[in-house]
Motif scaffolding. Structure first.
Motif, PDB file in Angstrom:
ATOM      1  N   GLU A 151      57.240  27.093 -49.170  1.00  0.00           N
ATOM      2  CA  GLU A 151      57.261  26.335 -50.415  1.00  0.00           C
ATOM      3  C   GLU A 151      58.678  25.831 -50.668  1.00  0.00           C
ATOM      4  N   LYS A 152      58.795  24.525 -50.808  1.00  0.00           N
ATOM      5  CA  LYS A 152      60.088  23.904 -51.099  1.00  0.00           C
ATOM      6  C   LYS A 152      60.296  23.924 -52.605  1.00  0.00           C
ATOM      7  N   SER A 153      61.462  24.368 -53.046  1.00  0.00           N
ATOM      8  CA  SER A 153      61.694  24.532 -54.482  1.00  0.00           C
ATOM      9  C   SER A 153      62.043  23.236 -55.202  1.00  0.00           C
ATOM     10  N   ASP A 154      62.511  22.240 -54.468  1.00  0.00           N
ATOM     11  CA  ASP A 154      62.944  21.001 -55.136  1.00  0.00           C
ATOM     12  C   ASP A 154      62.356  19.763 -54.459  1.00  0.00           C
ATOM     13  N   GLY A 155      61.176  19.382 -54.882  1.00  0.00           N
ATOM     14  CA  GLY A 155      60.583  18.152 -54.382  1.00  0.00           C
ATOM     15  C   GLY A 155      59.614  18.361 -53.235  1.00  0.00           C
ATOM     16  N   ALA A 156      59.068  17.238 -52.784  1.00  0.00           N
ATOM     17  CA  ALA A 156      58.059  17.254 -51.719  1.00  0.00           C
ATOM     18  C   ALA A 156      58.700  17.437 -50.347  1.00  0.00           C
ATOM     19  N   VAL A 157      57.957  18.048 -49.450  1.00  0.00           N
ATOM     20  CA  VAL A 157      58.385  18.175 -48.059  1.00  0.00           C
ATOM     21  C   VAL A 157      58.255  16.797 -47.421  1.00  0.00           C
ATOM     22  N   SER A 158      59.319  16.313 -46.823  1.00  0.00           N
ATOM     23  CA  SER A 158      59.296  14.986 -46.203  1.00  0.00           C
ATOM     24  C   SER A 158      58.790  15.081 -44.764  1.00  0.00           C
ATOM     25  N   ASP A 159      58.416  13.927 -44.234  1.00  0.00           N
ATOM     26  CA  ASP A 159      57.987  13.885 -42.838  1.00  0.00           C
ATOM     27  C   ASP A 159      59.137  14.317 -41.920  1.00  0.00           C
ATOM     28  N   ALA A 160      60.358  13.908 -42.253  1.00  0.00           N
ATOM     29  CA  ALA A 160      61.520  14.284 -41.439  1.00  0.00           C
ATOM     30  C   ALA A 160      61.714  15.802 -41.429  1.00  0.00           C
ATOM     31  N   GLU A 161      61.524  16.444 -42.579  1.00  0.00           N
ATOM     32  CA  GLU A 161      61.650  17.902 -42.640  1.00  0.00           C
ATOM     33  C   GLU A 161      60.564  18.576 -41.814  1.00  0.00           C
ATOM     34  N   LEU A 162      59.359  18.043 -41.875  1.00  0.00           N
ATOM     35  CA  LEU A 162      58.271  18.594 -41.079  1.00  0.00           C
ATOM     36  C   LEU A 162      58.560  18.443 -39.593  1.00  0.00           C
TER      37      LEU A 162
ATOM     38  N   SER B 174      49.986  24.988 -23.126  1.00  0.00           N
ATOM     39  CA  SER B 174      49.936  26.321 -22.522  1.00  0.00           C
ATOM     40  C   SER B 174      51.348  26.873 -22.486  1.00  0.00           C
ATOM     41  N   ASP B 175      51.468  28.148 -22.832  1.00  0.00           N
ATOM     42  CA  ASP B 175      52.785  28.778 -22.880  1.00  0.00           C
ATOM     43  C   ASP B 175      52.681  30.229 -22.427  1.00  0.00           C
ATOM     44  N   ASP B 176      53.234  30.520 -21.280  1.00  0.00           N
ATOM     45  CA  ASP B 176      53.336  31.898 -20.806  1.00  0.00           C
ATOM     46  C   ASP B 176      51.984  32.619 -20.784  1.00  0.00           C
ATOM     47  N   GLY B 177      50.960  31.944 -20.250  1.00  0.00           N
ATOM     48  CA  GLY B 177      49.640  32.551 -20.125  1.00  0.00           C
ATOM     49  C   GLY B 177      48.737  32.398 -21.335  1.00  0.00           C
ATOM     50  N   ASP B 178      49.243  31.772 -22.396  1.00  0.00           N
ATOM     51  CA  ASP B 178      48.444  31.563 -23.599  1.00  0.00           C
ATOM     52  C   ASP B 178      48.115  30.081 -23.782  1.00  0.00           C
ATOM     53  N   ALA B 179      46.927  29.816 -24.294  1.00  0.00           N
ATOM     54  CA  ALA B 179      46.552  28.477 -24.748  1.00  0.00           C
ATOM     55  C   ALA B 179      46.895  28.436 -26.238  1.00  0.00           C
ATOM     56  N   VAL B 180      47.682  27.442 -26.641  1.00  0.00           N
ATOM     57  CA  VAL B 180      48.191  27.386 -28.010  1.00  0.00           C
ATOM     58  C   VAL B 180      47.838  26.043 -28.636  1.00  0.00           C
ATOM     59  N   ARG B 181      47.423  26.112 -29.900  1.00  0.00           N
ATOM     60  CA  ARG B 181      47.201  24.926 -30.726  1.00  0.00           C
ATOM     61  C   ARG B 181      48.044  25.108 -31.982  1.00  0.00           C
ATOM     62  N   ASP B 182      48.932  24.157 -32.263  1.00  0.00           N
ATOM     63  CA  ASP B 182      49.819  24.232 -33.431  1.00  0.00           C
ATOM     64  C   ASP B 182      49.577  23.034 -34.347  1.00  0.00           C
ATOM     65  N   TRP B 183      49.540  23.329 -35.644  1.00  0.00           N
ATOM     66  CA  TRP B 183      49.500  22.290 -36.668  1.00  0.00           C
ATOM     67  C   TRP B 183      50.717  22.486 -37.559  1.00  0.00           C
ATOM     68  N   TYR B 184      51.486  21.431 -37.762  1.00  0.00           N
ATOM     69  CA  TYR B 184      52.602  21.408 -38.709  1.00  0.00           C
ATOM     70  C   TYR B 184      52.180  20.434 -39.804  1.00  0.00           C
ATOM     71  N   LEU B 185      51.901  20.959 -40.993  1.00  0.00           N
ATOM     72  CA  LEU B 185      51.286  20.155 -42.049  1.00  0.00           C
ATOM     73  C   LEU B 185      52.087  20.234 -43.347  1.00  0.00           C
ATOM     74  N   ARG B 186      51.959  19.178 -44.149  1.00  0.00           N
ATOM     75  CA  ARG B 186      52.650  19.166 -45.440  1.00  0.00           C
ATOM     76  C   ARG B 186      51.760  18.564 -46.508  1.00  0.00           C
ATOM     77  N   CYS B 187      51.992  19.022 -47.735  1.00  0.00           N
ATOM     78  CA  CYS B 187      51.327  18.471 -48.920  1.00  0.00           C
ATOM     79  C   CYS B 187      52.229  18.796 -50.099  1.00  0.00           C
ATOM     80  N   ASP B 188      52.718  17.779 -50.752  1.00  0.00           N
ATOM     81  CA  ASP B 188      53.638  17.959 -51.875  1.00  0.00           C
ATOM     82  C   ASP B 188      54.815  18.846 -51.449  1.00  0.00           C
ATOM     83  N   ASN B 189      54.999  19.984 -52.123  1.00  0.00           N
ATOM     84  CA  ASN B 189      56.157  20.830 -51.827  1.00  0.00           C
ATOM     85  C   ASN B 189      55.819  21.956 -50.830  1.00  0.00           C
ATOM     86  N   LEU B 190      54.660  21.860 -50.174  1.00  0.00           N
ATOM     87  CA  LEU B 190      54.247  22.896 -49.228  1.00  0.00           C
ATOM     88  C   LEU B 190      54.308  22.405 -47.788  1.00  0.00           C
TER      89      LEU B 190
END
Length: 133
Positions: free
Chosen positions: A43-54, A84-100
């Motif tokens: 949670e960002k304390s001052d304003g929305a999370v920007s695309d650049a920050e994400l 794939s990373d070191d024997g694991d299959a990985v799916r990552d989501w980096y998401l933002r909405c307002d200050n989260l």
């Protein structure tokens, strides 16, 4: 359905999936133990999370495994990576909405890659961001 609720969001889980909290992360797994979803909320304390920050959050993954694709989950916007990373299959989501910013990772052994994809997609489709009151 089981419901997992934090101060920021709510998600529905099928009966065979359960959740537990580990410090600042919610860990979600199914009863057969194939893989695990980890959701960390920042949670960002001052304003929305920007695309650049994400993009900063995802920079290491992007540099190591290549560019992600733009995605949206309901009110959340961001980037998705699958690798794939070191024997694991990985799916990552980096998401933002307002200050989260939500950092979501699903991982399992490479031998089980794809086995839970439909279930994970269904679970994530129920993710609901609470609005500030």
């Amino acid at each position: 359905m089981n419901v997992v609720e934090t101060q920021w969001w709510i998600i529905d889980l099928p009966p065979e999936w359960q959740a537990e909290e580990d410090e600042e992360t919610i860990l979600i797994s199914d009863e057969d133990g194939v893989g695990e979803i980890a959701i960390t909320t920042l949670e960002k304390s001052d304003g929305a999370v920007s695309d650049a920050e994400l993009r900063e959050f995802s920079l290491e993954v992007e540099q190591q495994f290549g560019g992600g694709q733009a995605v949206s989950l309901d009110e959340l916007q961001g980037y998705y990576f699958c690798y794939s990373d070191d024997g694991d299959a990985v799916r990552d989501w980096y998401l933002r909405c307002d200050n989260l910013a939500l950092l979501i990772t699903y991982s399992c052994a490479e031998d089980n890659a794809g086995m839970d994809d439909a279930a994970v997609n269904e679970i994530l489709s129920t993710l609901f961001i609470k609005t500030a009151e």
